[in-house]
Design a protein around this motif. Structure first.
Motif, PDB file in Angstrom:
ATOM      1  N   PHE A  14      24.057 -56.658 -18.146  1.00 18.82           N
ATOM      2  CA  PHE A  14      22.712 -56.966 -18.853  1.00 18.82           C
ATOM      3  C   PHE A  14      22.557 -58.316 -18.327  1.00 18.82           C
ATOM      4  CE2 PHE A  14      24.833 -54.256 -21.880  1.00 18.82           C
ATOM      5  CZ  PHE A  14      23.788 -53.458 -22.149  1.00 18.82           C
ATOM      6  N   ALA A  30      28.820 -56.171 -19.242  1.00 18.27           N
ATOM      7  CA  ALA A  30      29.569 -55.502 -20.505  1.00 18.27           C
ATOM      8  C   ALA A  30      30.610 -54.386 -20.045  1.00 18.27           C
ATOM      9  CB  ALA A  30      28.315 -54.972 -21.084  1.00 18.27           C
ATOM     10  N   SER A  50      36.468 -56.035 -30.601  1.00 16.62           N
ATOM     11  CA  SER A  50      34.841 -55.909 -30.614  1.00 16.62           C
ATOM     12  C   SER A  50      34.328 -56.625 -29.271  1.00 16.62           C
ATOM     13  CB  SER A  50      34.704 -56.896 -31.736  1.00 16.62           C
ATOM     14  OG  SER A  50      33.360 -56.930 -31.973  1.00 16.62           O
ATOM     15  N   GLY A  51      33.199 -56.200 -28.827  1.00 14.30           N
ATOM     16  CA  GLY A  51      32.578 -56.787 -27.558  1.00 14.30           C
ATOM     17  C   GLY A  51      33.027 -56.390 -26.290  1.00 14.30           C
ATOM     18  N   CYS A  52      33.961 -55.493 -26.248  1.00 10.62           N
ATOM     19  CA  CYS A  52      34.945 -55.203 -24.976  1.00 10.62           C
ATOM     20  C   CYS A  52      33.883 -54.407 -24.079  1.00 10.62           C
ATOM     21  CB  CYS A  52      36.126 -54.886 -25.339  1.00 10.62           C
ATOM     22  SG  CYS A  52      36.437 -53.328 -25.666  1.00 10.62           S
ATOM     23  N   SER A  55      30.815 -49.542 -26.797  1.00 10.39           N
ATOM     24  CA  SER A  55      29.617 -48.625 -27.237  1.00 10.39           C
ATOM     25  C   SER A  55      28.673 -48.715 -25.789  1.00 10.39           C
ATOM     26  CB  SER A  55      28.878 -49.867 -28.163  1.00 10.39           C
ATOM     27  OG  SER A  55      29.609 -49.754 -29.259  1.00 10.39           O
ATOM     28  N   TYR A  65      21.869 -45.634 -21.188  1.00  6.96           N
ATOM     29  CA  TYR A  65      21.817 -46.622 -20.289  1.00  6.96           C
ATOM     30  C   TYR A  65      21.896 -46.243 -18.723  1.00  6.96           C
ATOM     31  CZ  TYR A  65      22.323 -49.908 -24.081  1.00  6.96           C
ATOM     32  OH  TYR A  65      22.233 -50.817 -25.178  1.00  6.96           O
ATOM     33  N   GLN A  99      27.068 -46.048 -33.503  1.00 12.89           N
ATOM     34  CA  GLN A  99      27.810 -46.938 -34.428  1.00 12.89           C
ATOM     35  C   GLN A  99      27.071 -47.491 -35.696  1.00 12.89           C
ATOM     36  OE1 GLN A  99      29.160 -50.362 -32.191  1.00 12.89           O
ATOM     37  NE2 GLN A  99      30.535 -50.913 -33.664  1.00 12.89           N
ATOM     38  N   PRO A 279      32.505 -62.144 -21.847  1.00 15.62           N
ATOM     39  CA  PRO A 279      32.088 -61.239 -20.699  1.00 15.62           C
ATOM     40  C   PRO A 279      30.860 -61.740 -19.854  1.00 15.62           C
ATOM     41  CG  PRO A 279      31.025 -60.203 -22.687  1.00 15.62           C
ATOM     42  CD  PRO A 279      31.946 -61.463 -23.185  1.00 15.62           C
TER      43      PRO A 279
ATOM     44  N   HIS B 154      20.065 -57.113 -31.340  1.00 19.41           N
ATOM     45  CA  HIS B 154      20.451 -56.128 -30.600  1.00 19.41           C
ATOM     46  C   HIS B 154      21.192 -56.210 -29.250  1.00 19.41           C
ATOM     47  CE1 HIS B 154      16.930 -57.109 -27.979  1.00 19.41           C
ATOM     48  NE2 HIS B 154      17.351 -56.438 -27.059  1.00 19.41           N
ATOM     49  N   GLN B 155      21.329 -57.574 -28.954  1.00 20.36           N
ATOM     50  CA  GLN B 155      21.889 -58.020 -27.551  1.00 20.36           C
ATOM     51  C   GLN B 155      23.418 -58.241 -28.099  1.00 20.36           C
ATOM     52  OE1 GLN B 155      19.686 -61.264 -26.531  1.00 20.36           O
ATOM     53  NE2 GLN B 155      18.692 -60.012 -24.964  1.00 20.36           N
ATOM     54  N   LEU B 156      23.797 -58.032 -29.268  1.00 21.46           N
ATOM     55  CA  LEU B 156      25.360 -58.347 -29.617  1.00 21.46           C
ATOM     56  C   LEU B 156      25.877 -56.736 -29.917  1.00 21.46           C
ATOM     57  CD1 LEU B 156      25.071 -61.234 -32.248  1.00 21.46           C
ATOM     58  CD2 LEU B 156      25.360 -61.369 -29.813  1.00 21.46           C
ATOM     59  N   SER B 157      27.234 -56.677 -29.908  1.00 18.30           N
ATOM     60  CA  SER B 157      27.970 -55.696 -30.104  1.00 18.30           C
ATOM     61  C   SER B 157      27.886 -55.445 -31.477  1.00 18.30           C
ATOM     62  CB  SER B 157      29.141 -55.527 -29.627  1.00 18.30           C
ATOM     63  OG  SER B 157      30.190 -56.304 -30.328  1.00 18.30           O
ATOM     64  N   GLY B 158      28.283 -54.338 -32.220  1.00 21.24           N
ATOM     65  CA  GLY B 158      28.445 -53.897 -33.551  1.00 21.24           C
ATOM     66  C   GLY B 158      29.259 -54.940 -34.261  1.00 21.24           C
ATOM     67  N   GLY B 159      30.365 -55.334 -33.719  1.00 21.06           N
ATOM     68  CA  GLY B 159      31.350 -56.096 -34.582  1.00 21.06           C
ATOM     69  C   GLY B 159      30.650 -57.589 -34.455  1.00 21.06           C
TER      70      GLY B 159
END
Ligand SMILES: Nc1ncnc2c1ncn2[C@@H]1O[C@H](COP(=O)(O)OP(=O)(O)OP(=O)(O)O)[C@@H](O)[C@H]1O
Ligand SMILES: Nc1ncnc2c1ncn2[C@@H]1O[C@H](COP(=O)(O)OP(=O)(O)OP(=O)(O)O)[C@@H](O)[C@H]1O
Ligand code: SF4
Ligand SMILES: [Mg+2]
Ligand SMILES: [Mg+2]
Lengths: 341, 323
Positions: A14, A30, A50-52, A55, A65, A99, A279, B154-159
């Motif tokens: 992104f 991402a 989280s964030g890895c 999704s 996407y 999610q 990331p 929306h640019q962040l992950s769920g967590g």
């Protein structure tokens, strides 16, 4: 046998834009080079911090996407090249459970309309029967059919999550990417939903990519597991093998950190020390090296590939790079590591 | 017991829906002491979030708080003028919402939203509040906090969204924190970090916490006492260890049995048989009767009320399981 879905070197970045001209000042990597296979009828667990990128990978796999790079095949056919009618019919077979149910359910539609929508879009079921089907779906996820005329905001978090599960199942899909489908549910309803997903799988030979951060659920539900770290898959193995002898130091820490009922009130141990990397600027070499308890000389420089250590167990860690050359028999412990207890 | 900070008395919240009134919360009572944590567990839809919204006075029509009191240091917040409640919310009482997107504005950056909150409640100027916001984002383990401060939800992950909201709730150091499933979207390592952060703040500020989760592992790590809810009512309340070692209500027993355990190899998980009754068609008598293995005629005739079976251990059941 051709896998149902095969991703090769998949990337999704992104852009970060700043200023009036929205110049690109950086990128969030991402998903950054993921190769994996999903076999027909199996459940592949996708886990990681989280964030890895779980999704994002999930959304890329179902073509919500466009990937930045890489390829994607569905039953051997190039999924990225599909257009128009072909793509539309594909979409019917590949579904996603999102999610965040609150954000993914249209607040202006009643639950009945939400559940009838897929039938309408794909002309799948005569209009007269849609409400009945919707009622049946609700019943399957443990909700009363009297809820059909209510709007999403009138439900609890877990009830909304079940509505989005029902919606994804409406068209009897072949592949479902389920993004944390049971995370908002208490254990008993979680069990009910997992049992339901299993039944559907057996009945229709469904294939799941099951994203979850709850390792005990993954342990129960999945056949194989892929562990992600910072946009990459760093270990994959059959479920039993992964939990019995995790190879990657990150996976080991992850499994160690599972809270257990009855452990008593105590300070939680910080399982992993060190700053969580970003990331936006991933560390060189092995992405995990700044936090790794087993880091050694080459790790800051050498980027570990995903190598087979036997028995379908693949790991991307410099500790195993050499051992991969001489294919290790499965029972033999890797030098210097041994089996963990 | 330590000084009582929060005292909920017979709270009742009703939704006036098209098909009639629904009592989502039907007469629950509990106290939380200074620096203590009450865990709340219960099946999906049993009223945990509605109870929390009620405490914060965030119930909107057609919902209404139809009875009871919520005392903060003896003062009934349900009777406060709106303006005063507004100033309590965020500074004295804060809530971490179950679904971050219900609380975050999608068209404003995370940083902007945090700044608003911090400036309003602490009187810090924008620059200082920005520093504080970035520091909080870092404390909840969000990498590159300076860049993320500029991100839209929306640019962040769920967590990450969930953590941004936690950062927002904690930024004003409330004396009473309601955390509604604050770690559902988080993996164990980050969950540990968040729980530590909350516990750290709790030690430093003697914050009282109401912690809702369906994860009984987390409950046993963090809470002093546990309240078990079922269909809008309280069915058992006890010190955490006592509840886990010797649950007395048949529902609690079933709940504890249905936890999937690592290494468990059964092909099907034990779910509690039957369905939670819809709040629209609650039976007379005990709400758990249609699923209860110990049900008797008495249970169908009257609603059991909470009574103490041991010091600090209360159960609403006519035929409690023996310890
Ligand atoms: N606006 C509303 N109108 C009508 N009913 C509502 C409304 N909001 C909530 N409810 C109902 O109130 C009950 C309690 O909901 P609540 O959100 O408190 O459940 P919960 O215990 O938090 O569940 P979960 O674990 O799934 O989040 C549910 O049955 C829900 O359907
Ligand atoms: N639309 C977007 N625009 C910009 N960045 C994004 C976008 N979606 C995701 N990202 C970034 O991509 C990274 C991976 O996010 P993703 O949602 O895939 O994580 P995840 O593994 O699902 O995490 P979680 O367990 O918290 O849900 C994060 O750093 C996130 O901020
Ligand atoms: S009161 Fe009766 S029905 Fe209710 S939980 Fe106890 S035994 Fe079961
Ligand atoms: Mg996610
Ligand atoms: Mg809730």
């Amino acid at each position: 046998m051709t896998p149902l879905l095969r991703a090769t070197a998949l990337r999704k970045h992104f852009p970060i834009r700043k200023g009036l001209l929205l110049r690109e000042t950086g990128r969030v990597r991402a998903v950054d080079g993921v190769s994996l296979e999903v076999r027909q009828g199996e459940t592949l667990g996708l886990v990681g911090e989280s964030g890895c990128g779980k999704s994002t990978l999930g959304r890329t796999l179902v073509r919500l996407y466009e990937p930045t790079d890489g390829s994607l095949e569905y039953k051997g056919e190039d999924l990225l090249a599909m257009r128009g009618e072909r793509l539309r019919s594909m979409r019917r077979h590949i579904q996603m459970i999102f999610q965040d149910p609150f954000a993914s359910l249209d607040p202006r539609m009643t639950v009945g309309q939400i559940l009838a929508e897929p039938f309408k879009v794909h002309g799948a079921c005569p209009p007269g029967e849609r409400q009945d089907r919707a009622r049946m779906l609700l019943d399957k996820v443990g909700l009363k059919s009297s809820y059909l005329n209510r709007y999403p905001h009138e439900f609890s978090g877990g009830q909304r999550q079940r509505i989005s599960i029902a919606r994804a199942m409406a068209l009897n899909p072949e592949l479902v990417v389920a993004d944390e489908p049971v995370s908002a549910l208490d254990v008993s309803i979680q069990a009910q939903i997992l049992n339901l997903l299993k039944d559907l799988q057996q009945e229709f030979r469904l294939t799941y990519v099951f994203i979850s951060h709850d390792l005990s659920v993954v342990d129960h539900f999945c056949d194989r597991v892929a562990v992600m770290y910072l946009g990459r898959v760093i270990e994959t193995a059959p479920k039993d093998e992964l939990f019995a002898s995790p190879k990657h130091p990150y996976t080991q820490a992850l499994i160690d950190a599972i809270p257990r009922v009855g452990a008593g009130k105590r300070k939680m141990k910080a399982a992993l020390s060190g700053e969580v990397p970003s990331p936006i600027a991933p560390p060189a070499g092995c992405h995990f090296h700044p936090r790794c308890p087993r880091r050694h000389d080459g790790c800051e420089r050498d980027f570990p590939r995903l190598v087979d250590v036997g028995g379908g167990h693949r790991v991307a860690c410099n500790l195993y790079e050499e051992s991969a050359a001489v294919a290790q028999p499965r029972s033999q412990p890797i030098p210097g590591l041994g089996a963990r207890t | 017991m330590s000084e009582v900070v929060v005292s909920v008395r017979n709270l009742q919240t009703t939704f006036h829906t098209r098909v009639g009134p629904v009592r989502a919360v039907d007469g629950i009572s509990y106290d939380i002491g200074k620096g203590r944590t009450l865990g709340i567990v219960g099946e999906s839809g049993c009223g945990k979030s509605v109870a929390s919204y009620s405490l914060m006075r965030l119930i909107e029509p057609p919902g209404e708080i139809t009875g009871g009191e919520v005392l903060l240091h003896g003062e009934d917040v349900l009777g406060l003028p709106d303006a005063q409640m507004e100033s309590y919310r965020g500074s004295r009482m804060a809530m971490i919402f179950q679904e971050p997107m219900t609380a975050l504005n999608p068209v404003l950056t995370i940083g902007y939203q945090m700044d608003e909150q911090i400036m309003r409640h602490t009187g810090l100027a924008r620059k200082a509040s920005r520093e504080r916001a970035v520091e909080m984002l870092e404390m909840v383990g969000i990498p590159s906090p300076r860049e993320r401060y500029e991100s839209y939800p929306h640019q962040l992950s769920g967590g990450m969204r969930q953590r941004a909201m936690i950062a927002m709730a904690l930024s004003c150091e409330p004396e009473f924190l309601i955390a509604d499933e604050p770690t559902t979207a988080l993996d164990v390592t980050i969950q540990g970090q968040i729980l530590e952060l909350i516990q750290g703040l709790q030690e430093r500020l003697h914050m009282s916490v109401q912690f809702i989760t369906h994860d009984l592992g987390v409950i046993s790590e963090i809470s002093d006492d546990v309240l078990v809810m079922y269909a809008g009512t309280a069915c058992e309340r006890a010190p955490t260890q006592a509840l886990i070692d010797g649950p007395r209500h048949p529902y609690t027993v079933a709940l504890l049995e249905s936890i999937p355990r690592l290494g468990q190899r059964a092909s099907r998980l034990p779910a509690i048989g039957g369905m939670v009754p819809s709040l629209y068609e609650l039976p007379a008598g005990c709400p758990f009767q249609n699923r209860c293995p110990r049900v008797t005629d008495e249970c169908r005739a009257a609603r059991p009320s909470m009574r103490a079976l041991a010091p600090g251990h209360e159960v609403a059941c006519f035929n409690p399981v023996t310890a």
